[in-house]
Every structure is written in structure tokens, then in C-alpha cells.
Design an enzyme around this catalytic site. Structure first.
Site, PDB file in Angstrom:
ATOM      1  N   ARG A   1     -46.368  -5.572  36.978  1.00 40.38           N
ATOM      2  CA  ARG A   1     -47.016  -4.296  36.689  1.00 40.38           C
ATOM      3  C   ARG A   1     -45.929  -3.288  36.359  1.00 40.38           C
ATOM      4  NH1 ARG A   1     -49.451  -6.530  41.272  1.00 40.38           N
ATOM      5  NH2 ARG A   1     -51.664  -7.065  40.988  1.00 40.38           N
TER       6      ARG A   1
ATOM      7  N   LYS B   1     -49.105  -4.398  44.401  1.00 41.19           N
ATOM      8  CA  LYS B   1     -50.446  -3.878  44.613  1.00 41.19           C
ATOM      9  C   LYS B   1     -51.007  -4.432  45.915  1.00 41.19           C
ATOM     10  CE  LYS B   1     -54.870  -3.252  42.240  1.00 41.19           C
ATOM     11  NZ  LYS B   1     -55.644  -3.563  41.007  1.00 41.19           N
TER      12      LYS B   1
ATOM     13  N   HIS C   1     -49.336  -2.691  30.456  1.00 41.01           N
ATOM     14  CA  HIS C   1     -50.021  -3.728  31.232  1.00 41.01           C
ATOM     15  C   HIS C   1     -50.439  -4.903  30.349  1.00 41.01           C
ATOM     16  CE1 HIS C   1     -51.559  -4.664  35.205  1.00 41.01           C
ATOM     17  NE2 HIS C   1     -52.664  -5.159  34.647  1.00 41.01           N
TER      18      HIS C   1
ATOM     19  N   ARG D   1     -48.316  -7.946  30.784  1.00 37.77           N
ATOM     20  CA  ARG D   1     -48.660  -8.803  31.935  1.00 37.77           C
ATOM     21  C   ARG D   1     -49.806  -9.747  31.568  1.00 37.77           C
ATOM     22  NH1 ARG D   1     -48.922  -8.997  37.819  1.00 37.77           N
ATOM     23  NH2 ARG D   1     -51.076  -8.993  38.577  1.00 37.77           N
TER      24      ARG D   1
ATOM     25  N   HIS E   1     -52.704 -12.265  42.552  1.00 40.82           N
ATOM     26  CA  HIS E   1     -54.146 -12.085  42.652  1.00 40.82           C
ATOM     27  C   HIS E   1     -54.668 -12.701  43.944  1.00 40.82           C
ATOM     28  CE1 HIS E   1     -54.734 -11.697  38.000  1.00 40.82           C
ATOM     29  NE2 HIS E   1     -54.301 -10.584  38.562  1.00 40.82           N
TER      30      HIS E   1
ATOM     31  N   TYR F   1     -58.233 -15.252  32.357  1.00 44.33           N
ATOM     32  CA  TYR F   1     -57.338 -15.620  31.265  1.00 44.33           C
ATOM     33  C   TYR F   1     -57.780 -16.879  30.541  1.00 44.33           C
ATOM     34  CZ  TYR F   1     -54.527 -12.019  33.343  1.00 44.33           C
ATOM     35  OH  TYR F   1     -54.113 -10.805  33.833  1.00 44.33           O
TER      36      TYR F   1
END
Length: 288
Positions: A133, A158, A230, A233, A256, A265
Site C-alpha cells: 500500500r 492495515k 494502489h 498493488r 488479506h 483477482y
């Protein structure tokens, strides 16, 4: 600073909210106060009802904006004001089913090559090469590079979570060369101000300046896609998937929590769609 704002900041700090979350919550509360020209502690539940109707029907804000406003107000009510606003239990952010933009590998190389200043290019290259990020990239410290194990230790990402991501050998060479240009004891990408040596910088690159550089680079490239930092990423994760990397491995590298988030994805990968189409063709061969 008003007493309410000060209490809000202190409470967020006590609850361990990240700096980015604190800024977003404060901005959301400020927008509410400016809309009514009154502090939030003087508003009623009916005022909040009309405000969210205004956001949804008149401004038609994005789902993320609505979610931040809702979370900020819930935090304010529960932890600062200790009140009950029933409307907040009714509000739901609009559902969104959009897919993020993904760049091809050639487009990534083209964009990075157009970045004029070497320290900006090095930072953006690192963000792509490790799937970071924006804030994770610009705030990298020298101690987060583990050259012996060839991994990069992402700290306090995050959700205040740490993770390890692969450190490509070409990137390690780039980072070593880049560090020689400033030799900062802490930051890999120290702030650069006119008239001041980067070696003495007290903070890393500002995210606003890096985003401005990236926007200018995208305009210069002529690429018509909606591209942000972003996007690098998203592109990295998609390129890994196309190269055959297991989805669960990509999930761990991205940090994640849910595999459903990473599964997005599979919808972005042209190779995945092509392979699936070939399988469908094979299934249909020989059918009457």
C-alpha cells in the site's frame, strides 16, 4: 481545537486507531458539522437521518465515503458522546460490484520509466515489486529489509498487522543504490525539502507529493485507465496469479484476512479467463 474534537482525538488514540483512520474520521465529522453549521453533539437522530439521505440521494457519494461517515459517527456516538442514534443502525452503505483497474506488465514498466526523479521512481517501484500500500511503501525503514532471507518485513500494515513479502533481487540492488544517495539512518525514502539534506529528514516522503507525481506521470503516459498508486498493488497481485502463484500465497503476501478478498483477482486476470474458456471448450467437445 474544540473540546469535542480534542475528546474525539484522545479517544481514537486510546482505542488504538491508525493515523489514517483518525484523519478520515475527523474529516467525516467535520463534513457533518459544516453541513448543519453546528457541532455534532447538538444534532438529533432526525438530523443524522436527513444527512445520510443527503449523502445517498443528492451527493450520491461512493460506497467508501458513506462507510467512513457511518463508522466515524458510530465511533463518535458510542465512545465519545455515549448516546443512542437509532438511525445509525438503519444506514447501510450502497452495495458496489466494481472491479479495480489493472495495468499490464508493459504499462507498469512504461509508467515507472516516466517518473522523473530517482527517489520517487525507487519508491513507486518498491510499491509495485512488493505489492505494498502507498503508506507502507513511503514509510519503509532500513531495518525492514532482510537481505539474508530476501524478505521485506511490512510492519503495522492495515489493521496494525505485520507480514513478510518476497524481496526480489533486482529490487534489493535498486534499494541499496538508492540508499547510497542519502544514507539516512532510519528511512529508506526520507522526505526531501529544498535547502535541506535528506540525511537529516525527520519524516519519510509525504504521500500527497508522491500521489501528485504519480497523477502527473499517468497523464504524461496517455494511458486512459483510472490509475492510482494502489493500482500497482492490484496489478502485482494479478500478475502473480497469471504467473501461476497459488491464491493462498498471494493472500498472505497481500495481508488479506479473508481469501474472498484475494479471490477478486481471479476476475481480473485475462489468463484465468482464457484458461477457463479453454476448459469449457474441452468439456463441450464430442457433445451431440
Amino acid at each position: 481545537m474544540t473540546t469535542l474534537r480534542h475528546r474525539m482525538i484522545e479517544t481514537m488514540q486510546l482505542r488504538g486507531l491508525s493515523a489514517n483512520t483518525q484523519r478520515a474520521y475527523l474529516q467525516a465529522i467535520q463534513c457533518l458539522a459544516e453541513y448543519y453549521h453546528r457541532p455534532p453533539d447538538q444534532l438529533s437522530d432526525n438530523d443524522i437521518r436527513h444527512y445520510f439521505l443527503y449523502l445517498h440521494t443528492e451527493r450520491r457519494v461512493a460506497r467508501s465515503t458513506s462507510t467512513i461517515a457511518l463508522c466515524a459517527l458510530k465511533f463518535l456516538v458510542e465512545y465519545v458522546l455515549h448516546r443512542s442514534w437509532p438511525t445509525l443502525d438503519l444506514v447501510r452503505a450502497p452495495k458496489a460490484h466494481t472491479l479495480p483497474t489493472v495495468l499490464s506488465r508493459d504499462e507498469v514498466q512504461t509508467l515507472l520509466a516516466l517518473v522523473r526523479l530517482p527517489h520517487h521512481r525507487a519508491c513507486l517501484t518498491t510499491i509495485y515489486a512488493c505489492g505494498l500500500r502507498c503508506m507502507e511503501g513511503i514509510s519503509l525503514r532500513v531495518t525492514q529489509i532482510d537481505a539474508a532471507r530476501m524478505v521485506l518485513h511490512v510492519q503495522a500494515g492495515k489493521g496494525t498487522k505485520d507480514r513478510l513479502v518476497p524481496l526480489p533481487a533486482p529490487l534489493l540492488t535498486l534499494l541499496r543504490t538508492h540508499w547510497q544517495t542519502h544514507r539516512h539512518a532510519i528511512w529508506l525514502f526520507p522526505a526531501r525539502h529544498r535547502g535541506h539534506a535528506p540525511t537529516t529528514a525527520h519524516q519519510p516522503l509525504a504521500s500527497e507529493s508522491l500521489r501528485a507525481v504519480w497523477r502527473a506521470t499517468v497523464r504524461q503516459s496517455g494511458i486512459q485507465k483510472h490509475v492510482t498508486i494502489h493500482t500497482l498493488r492490484h496489478s502485482w497481485a494479478t500478475h502473480l496469479l497469471e504467473a501461476g502463484v497459488n491464491l493462498r500465497v498471494i493472500q498472505a503476501w497481500l495481508g488479506h484476512q479473508s481469501p474472498q478478498t484475494t479471490a477478486l483477482y481471479t476476475h481480473l486476470s485475462p489468463r484465468t479467463l482464457t484458461d477457463a474458456a479453454k476448459i469449457c471448450d474441452d468439456l463441450c467437445r464430442g457433445l451431440p
